[in-house]
Scaffold this motif. Sequence first.
Motif, PDB file in Angstrom:
ATOM      1  N   ILE A  16     -12.224  -0.208   4.772  1.00 38.89           N
ATOM      2  CA  ILE A  16     -13.277  -1.193   4.552  1.00 38.89           C
ATOM      3  C   ILE A  16     -13.315  -1.650   3.090  1.00 38.89           C
ATOM      4  N   GLN A  17     -13.092  -0.702   2.157  1.00 37.59           N
ATOM      5  CA  GLN A  17     -13.165  -1.100   0.739  1.00 37.59           C
ATOM      6  C   GLN A  17     -12.016  -2.034   0.366  1.00 37.59           C
ATOM      7  N   HIS A  18     -10.920  -1.958   1.090  1.00 34.24           N
ATOM      8  CA  HIS A  18      -9.835  -2.926   0.854  1.00 34.24           C
ATOM      9  C   HIS A  18     -10.203  -4.264   1.492  1.00 34.24           C
ATOM     10  N   GLN A  19     -10.732  -4.190   2.711  1.00 34.45           N
ATOM     11  CA  GLN A  19     -11.100  -5.418   3.429  1.00 34.45           C
ATOM     12  C   GLN A  19     -12.101  -6.262   2.645  1.00 34.45           C
TER      13      GLN A  19
ATOM     14  N   ALA B 134      -2.184  -5.091  -4.508  1.00 34.53           N
ATOM     15  CA  ALA B 134      -1.982  -3.677  -4.185  1.00 34.53           C
ATOM     16  C   ALA B 134      -3.267  -3.059  -3.661  1.00 34.53           C
ATOM     17  N   SER B 135      -3.119  -1.973  -2.915  1.00 35.28           N
ATOM     18  CA  SER B 135      -4.300  -1.217  -2.491  1.00 35.28           C
ATOM     19  C   SER B 135      -4.676  -0.251  -3.611  1.00 35.28           C
ATOM     20  N   ARG B 136      -5.861   0.275  -3.522  1.00 27.03           N
ATOM     21  CA  ARG B 136      -6.301   1.219  -4.547  1.00 27.03           C
ATOM     22  C   ARG B 136      -5.458   2.487  -4.547  1.00 27.03           C
ATOM     23  N   ALA B 137      -5.028   2.909  -3.356  1.00 26.81           N
ATOM     24  CA  ALA B 137      -4.271   4.154  -3.286  1.00 26.81           C
ATOM     25  C   ALA B 137      -3.057   4.086  -4.200  1.00 26.81           C
TER      26      ALA B 137
ATOM     27  N   GLU C 119      -3.774  -5.616 -10.311  1.00 29.29           N
ATOM     28  CA  GLU C 119      -3.299  -6.084  -9.004  1.00 29.29           C
ATOM     29  C   GLU C 119      -4.152  -5.558  -7.848  1.00 29.29           C
ATOM     30  N   GLN C 120      -5.123  -4.717  -8.148  1.00 33.01           N
ATOM     31  CA  GLN C 120      -5.870  -4.088  -7.051  1.00 33.01           C
ATOM     32  C   GLN C 120      -6.809  -5.064  -6.349  1.00 33.01           C
ATOM     33  N   VAL C 121      -6.708  -5.077  -5.029  1.00 33.11           N
ATOM     34  CA  VAL C 121      -7.573  -5.910  -4.199  1.00 33.11           C
ATOM     35  C   VAL C 121      -8.605  -5.004  -3.540  1.00 33.11           C
ATOM     36  N   GLY C 122      -9.873  -5.397  -3.585  1.00 34.53           N
ATOM     37  CA  GLY C 122     -10.884  -4.610  -2.883  1.00 34.53           C
ATOM     38  C   GLY C 122     -12.150  -4.427  -3.685  1.00 34.53           C
ATOM     39  N   GLN C 123     -12.994  -3.559  -3.164  1.00 34.93           N
ATOM     40  CA  GLN C 123     -14.333  -3.391  -3.728  1.00 34.93           C
ATOM     41  C   GLN C 123     -14.305  -3.064  -5.213  1.00 34.93           C
ATOM     42  N   THR C 124     -13.396  -2.205  -5.637  1.00 37.01           N
ATOM     43  CA  THR C 124     -13.331  -1.845  -7.052  1.00 37.01           C
ATOM     44  C   THR C 124     -12.191  -2.592  -7.746  1.00 37.01           C
ATOM     45  N   GLY C 125     -11.703  -3.630  -7.104  1.00 34.48           N
ATOM     46  CA  GLY C 125     -10.666  -4.459  -7.706  1.00 34.48           C
ATOM     47  C   GLY C 125     -11.065  -5.907  -7.590  1.00 34.48           C
TER      48      GLY C 125
ATOM     49  N   GLY D  15       0.811  -1.207   0.000  1.00 37.92           N
ATOM     50  CA  GLY D  15       0.000   0.000   0.000  1.00 37.92           C
ATOM     51  C   GLY D  15       0.845   1.259   0.000  1.00 37.92           C
ATOM     52  N   ARG D  16       0.170   2.353   0.288  1.00 34.64           N
ATOM     53  CA  ARG D  16       0.823   3.656   0.220  1.00 34.64           C
ATOM     54  C   ARG D  16       1.994   3.771   1.201  1.00 34.64           C
ATOM     55  N   GLY D  17       1.992   2.917   2.226  1.00 43.04           N
ATOM     56  CA  GLY D  17       3.100   2.912   3.186  1.00 43.04           C
ATOM     57  C   GLY D  17       4.448   2.640   2.536  1.00 43.04           C
ATOM     58  N   LEU D  18       4.440   2.144   1.299  1.00 42.57           N
ATOM     59  CA  LEU D  18       5.709   1.875   0.614  1.00 42.57           C
ATOM     60  C   LEU D  18       6.323   3.132   0.017  1.00 42.57           C
ATOM     61  N   LYS D  19       5.569   4.204   0.054  1.00 39.30           N
ATOM     62  CA  LYS D  19       6.067   5.545  -0.304  1.00 39.30           C
ATOM     63  C   LYS D  19       6.294   5.796  -1.794  1.00 39.30           C
ATOM     64  N   GLY D  20       6.539   4.767  -2.593  1.00 35.18           N
ATOM     65  CA  GLY D  20       6.763   5.034  -4.021  1.00 35.18           C
ATOM     66  C   GLY D  20       6.893   3.728  -4.780  1.00 35.18           C
TER      67      GLY D  20
ATOM     68  N   ILE E 252      -0.517  -1.126   4.366  1.00 34.34           N
ATOM     69  CA  ILE E 252      -1.915  -0.915   3.944  1.00 34.34           C
ATOM     70  C   ILE E 252      -2.738  -0.622   5.188  1.00 34.34           C
ATOM     71  N   SER E 253      -3.540   0.440   5.147  1.00 32.56           N
ATOM     72  CA  SER E 253      -4.284   0.822   6.352  1.00 32.56           C
ATOM     73  C   SER E 253      -5.430  -0.150   6.642  1.00 32.56           C
ATOM     74  N   GLY E 254      -5.997  -0.747   5.579  1.00 29.11           N
ATOM     75  CA  GLY E 254      -7.089  -1.693   5.795  1.00 29.11           C
ATOM     76  C   GLY E 254      -8.446  -1.021   5.812  1.00 29.11           C
TER      77      GLY E 254
ATOM     78  N   ILE F 260       1.672  -5.647   8.377  1.00 27.03           N
ATOM     79  CA  ILE F 260       2.834  -4.886   8.834  1.00 27.03           C
ATOM     80  C   ILE F 260       2.528  -3.418   8.565  1.00 27.03           C
ATOM     81  N   ASN F 261       2.486  -2.638   9.636  1.00 25.32           N
ATOM     82  CA  ASN F 261       2.091  -1.238   9.513  1.00 25.32           C
ATOM     83  C   ASN F 261       2.663  -0.480  10.704  1.00 25.32           C
ATOM     84  N   LYS F 262       3.128   0.746  10.473  1.00 29.23           N
ATOM     85  CA  LYS F 262       3.769   1.457  11.584  1.00 29.23           C
ATOM     86  C   LYS F 262       2.743   2.092  12.535  1.00 29.23           C
TER      87      LYS F 262
HETATM   88  C1  LIG Z   1     -16.054   3.552  -3.730  1.00 28.84           C
HETATM   89  C2  LIG Z   1     -14.683   3.237  -3.225  1.00 28.84           C
HETATM   90  C3  LIG Z   1     -14.071   2.070  -3.660  1.00 28.84           C
HETATM   91  C4  LIG Z   1     -12.801   1.723  -3.191  1.00 28.84           C
HETATM   92  N1  LIG Z   1     -12.237   0.566  -3.616  1.00 28.84           N
HETATM   93  C5  LIG Z   1     -11.035   0.189  -3.103  1.00 28.84           C
HETATM   94  C6  LIG Z   1     -10.416  -1.044  -3.485  1.00 28.84           C
HETATM   95  O1  LIG Z   1     -10.929  -1.796  -4.328  1.00 28.84           O
HETATM   96  N2  LIG Z   1      -9.244  -1.385  -2.914  1.00 28.84           N
HETATM   97  C7  LIG Z   1      -8.605  -0.595  -2.010  1.00 28.84           C
HETATM   98  O2  LIG Z   1      -7.524  -0.978  -1.526  1.00 28.84           O
HETATM   99  N3  LIG Z   1      -9.142   0.589  -1.653  1.00 28.84           N
HETATM  100  C8  LIG Z   1     -10.331   1.004  -2.189  1.00 28.84           C
HETATM  101  N4  LIG Z   1     -10.842   2.222  -1.844  1.00 28.84           N
HETATM  102  C9  LIG Z   1      -9.971   3.177  -1.129  1.00 28.84           C
HETATM  103  C10 LIG Z   1      -9.865   2.924   0.342  1.00 28.84           C
HETATM  104  O3  LIG Z   1     -10.909   3.611   0.990  1.00 28.84           O
HETATM  105  C11 LIG Z   1      -8.509   3.450   0.849  1.00 28.84           C
HETATM  106  O4  LIG Z   1      -8.380   4.813   0.513  1.00 28.84           O
HETATM  107  C12 LIG Z   1      -7.310   2.690   0.330  1.00 28.84           C
HETATM  108  O5  LIG Z   1      -7.472   1.300   0.507  1.00 28.84           O
HETATM  109  C13 LIG Z   1      -6.062   3.130   1.070  1.00 28.84           C
HETATM  110  O6  LIG Z   1      -4.929   2.513   0.565  1.00 28.84           O
HETATM  111  P1  LIG Z   1      -3.645   2.329   1.502  1.00 28.84           P
HETATM  112  O7  LIG Z   1      -3.999   1.514   2.670  1.00 28.84           O
HETATM  113  O8  LIG Z   1      -2.536   1.834   0.632  1.00 28.84           O
HETATM  114  O9  LIG Z   1      -3.279   3.833   1.859  1.00 28.84           O
HETATM  115  P2  LIG Z   1      -3.420   4.613   3.225  1.00 28.84           P
HETATM  116  O10 LIG Z   1      -4.785   4.559   3.747  1.00 28.84           O
HETATM  117  O11 LIG Z   1      -2.769   5.920   2.997  1.00 28.84           O
HETATM  118  O12 LIG Z   1      -2.544   3.746   4.216  1.00 28.84           O
HETATM  119  C14 LIG Z   1      -1.154   3.672   4.183  1.00 28.84           C
HETATM  120  C15 LIG Z   1      -0.740   2.915   5.452  1.00 28.84           C
HETATM  121  O13 LIG Z   1       0.660   2.730   5.444  1.00 28.84           O
HETATM  122  C16 LIG Z   1       1.150   2.921   6.749  1.00 28.84           C
HETATM  123  N5  LIG Z   1       2.553   3.312   6.632  1.00 28.84           N
HETATM  124  C17 LIG Z   1       3.074   4.473   6.155  1.00 28.84           C
HETATM  125  N6  LIG Z   1       4.415   4.418   6.173  1.00 28.84           N
HETATM  126  C18 LIG Z   1       4.767   3.236   6.692  1.00 28.84           C
HETATM  127  C19 LIG Z   1       5.995   2.594   6.973  1.00 28.84           C
HETATM  128  N7  LIG Z   1       7.172   3.181   6.701  1.00 28.84           N
HETATM  129  N8  LIG Z   1       5.976   1.372   7.515  1.00 28.84           N
HETATM  130  C20 LIG Z   1       4.798   0.754   7.792  1.00 28.84           C
HETATM  131  N9  LIG Z   1       3.599   1.291   7.530  1.00 28.84           N
HETATM  132  C21 LIG Z   1       3.583   2.515   6.975  1.00 28.84           C
HETATM  133  C22 LIG Z   1       0.274   3.974   7.351  1.00 28.84           C
HETATM  134  O14 LIG Z   1       0.263   3.850   8.771  1.00 28.84           O
HETATM  135  C23 LIG Z   1      -1.091   3.663   6.745  1.00 28.84           C
HETATM  136  O15 LIG Z   1      -1.852   2.801   7.578  1.00 28.84           O
HETATM  137  C24 LIG Z   1     -12.103   2.581  -2.292  1.00 28.84           C
HETATM  138  C25 LIG Z   1     -12.731   3.751  -1.870  1.00 28.84           C
HETATM  139  C26 LIG Z   1     -13.998   4.083  -2.333  1.00 28.84           C
HETATM  140  C27 LIG Z   1     -14.641   5.340  -1.838  1.00 28.84           C
END
Ligand SMILES: Cc1cc2nc3c(=O)[nH]c(=O)nc-3n(C[C@H](O)[C@H](O)[C@H](O)COP(=O)(O)OP(=O)(O)OC[C@H]3O[C@@H](n4cnc5c(N)ncnc54)[C@H](O)[C@@H]3O)c2cc1C
Lengths: 263, 342
Positions: free
Chosen positions: B287-290, B250-253, B264-270, B225-230, B283-285, B302-304
């Motif tokens: 609900i749409q990812h869950q 991967a997460s949607r973000a 690779e997207q996992v979740g409601q729209t993947g 997820g976005r925690g990977l920074k790039g 990955i924050s987890g 694994i999340n900080k």
């Molecule tokens: C209609 C709709 C549909 C959606 N469909 C999907 C879908 O199909 N799939 C999906 O995944 N999302 C979906 N989303 C988006 C979802 O709500 C989240 O925004 C998304 O899952 C967030 O992705 P993320 O966890 O990678 O990013 P973030 O929420 O930004 O989380 C990043 C996480 O990384 C952690 N982190 C940061 N740096 C580090 C580090 N160095 N070490 C460890 N941890 C770190 C942070 O603590 C944070 O918990 C949808 C949203 C909507 C509204």
Amino acid sequence: MNIVVCVKQVPDTAHLKFDANNQLMREGVENIMNPFDEYAVETAIRLKEAHEGSKVTVISMGPAQAKEVLKRAIAMGCDDAFLLSDDAFNGADSWASANTLKHAIQKLVPDFDLVLTGQFATDDMSGITGPALAEFLGVPSVTFCKRVDVADPKTVQAHREVEQGVEVFQMALPGVLCMMKCDYEPRIPSIKGVMKANRTEIPTHDAAAIGLPTDQAGANGSTTVTLKTWRRPKKEGGKKIDGADPQVAVNELIGFLRERKVI
Amino acid sequence: MNMNDYKGIWVIAELNRNGELYDVSLEALEAAKTLNPSAPAEITAVLLSGTGMDTTNAEAMLSHAGADQVLSLKHDLLGQYQVELFTKAVADLIEERKPSIVLMGATSTSRDFMPRVAARTRAGIAPDCTHLEINADGHLEATRPMFGENMLASVISPNHRPQMATIRGKAYAKTALDTSRAVNSQTLTPALSPEMARTKLLETMKSETKTGKKLEEAEIVVSGGRGLKGPENFGMVESLAEAMGAAVGASRAVVDAGWRPHAEQVGQTGKTVSPQIYFAIGISGAIQHQVGMSSSKMIIAINKDGDAPIFEIADFGIVGDVFQIVPLLTKTLKEQNLVVTV
Ligand SMILES: Cc1cc2nc3c(=O)[nH]c(=O)nc-3n(C[C@H](O)[C@H](O)[C@H](O)COP(=O)(O)OP(=O)(O)OC[C@H]3O[C@@H](n4cnc5c(N)ncnc54)[C@H](O)[C@@H]3O)c2cc1C
Ligand SMILES: Nc1ncnc2c1ncn2[C@@H]1O[C@H](COP(=O)(O)O)[C@@H](O)[C@H]1O
């Protein structure tokens, strides 16, 4: 192009509330446009913008409050909206919904070129309505679409996201496309759009008005019955290592995987 | 319609381009076998393929997996999937032979044409089911998730036949093969003509998933997820996946940010996955990812951020920095020659 979009109002699944008996609470839950229908609306407006003289009509079957999602669609840029509302529609499964939408489209927009639906609604997660609607209308369909291009006035090209990759399908019009998450995001309505939506009268049609016999509507016209629904047992969090040295944490994880007999 | 005219269970099997059966077809066959074990109904596997395709192996495998007979529909026009032709071939056969139950694995193909078959034959259909049984009244009772996986529903079709359902991948184990079972297959030619097809496949762009492992079929999934920074840091997710023979998710973000392909997207729209082990890395987890992964048998996060919602569903969580933990985990697995097998 003459485009119809079917939109459904659904509870926001990210913020569901449950009562003490684990039943879904209908009150106090925010209702939104089904997220995939937002992509369908966005796609329709993009096609309209690209093809002068196009028109987009949105249709929803639901209670009076479903006008909210129709207003949102107008605010995003759709031209006309119709609400299909009748007590006789209650208890419709996706099969009956598709049949109802078919009657409405044939009555209200008989010369449609393209119907867009969401791939599925986040409440019933069925994905039946779009393809069944195409079948009832006697037209072709493509599901899991994420991009639509118009090749010539009577043909579209749809990108379909499947397990193996992306398939590009050509479809003769009229036809139905079921939209997934697209390569682009739905627009946020402009202030001007919201003002226009507030001025727009949304006509409501009942079963008789769209020529649907009531024995074909709602629960009577459905081919399935939902016996019961229940809350999915919520998964419990397990072990959590916090503040440990990274190698210690990794060793703990490996120990856990051994315990579970996967190493 | 006389409901008593409808008998037996059909499983529509799906072939890939090389003529091999999809796992989910054998899982659907397993679901069929669990129905009414005390008075088993006849199970028929239905296969659609182009005239030139050699389906001997697939027919044998379906028989060994429990199909009492295989109906092999062959036609030049079935060589490539097309919605109206598949709908017509299956709907005609249903109307002619009247099965009581028609099952198929839930794939983008079955979810494309089975609703049309149900519409045409006036059948009830329960999509993406996780469990099936025959209830006390003799109807197929299907359990399926709703409301973003928060709810389950049980659905029947009391007044219509056939009773149709698509089965979610991994809801059932692949059925065991018994090579001593006889192969009883019959080739049929459906009545199809080219003008029935009003859509046409122009091209297929292969999914860009790098590891080549299919997300839906993988027993282990490592998602970042976005925690990977790039995007440049996904290498450590790929290395961990490789060390375990896992698929990358991967997460949607990160998909929206263009770091990873939507495939690779996992979740409601993947995609919805339910592997034996799911790693959520940074990955924050939400609900749409869950929605796309909560039915995994084991979840490791694994999340900080110790308060990230992913920990509420993780069987094992490490509160820590992915940049430290993940490479160390991969290194430790490799150094100690640890093999993760599920
Ligand atoms: C209609 C709709 C549909 C959606 N469909 C999907 C879908 O199909 N799939 C999906 O995944 N999302 C979906 N989303 C988006 C979802 O709500 C989240 O925004 C998304 O899952 C967030 O992705 P993320 O966890 O990678 O990013 P973030 O929420 O930004 O989380 C990043 C996480 O990384 C952690 N982190 C940061 N740096 C580090 C580090 N160095 N070490 C460890 N941890 C770190 C942070 O603590 C944070 O918990 C949808 C949203 C909507 C509204
Ligand atoms: N009541 C309804 N009114 C309008 N459109 C609907 C309705 N129900 C379903 N649809 C359309 O069908 C799509 C798929 O819904 P479903 O088959 O219920 O998962 C939705 O995204 C909508 O586009």
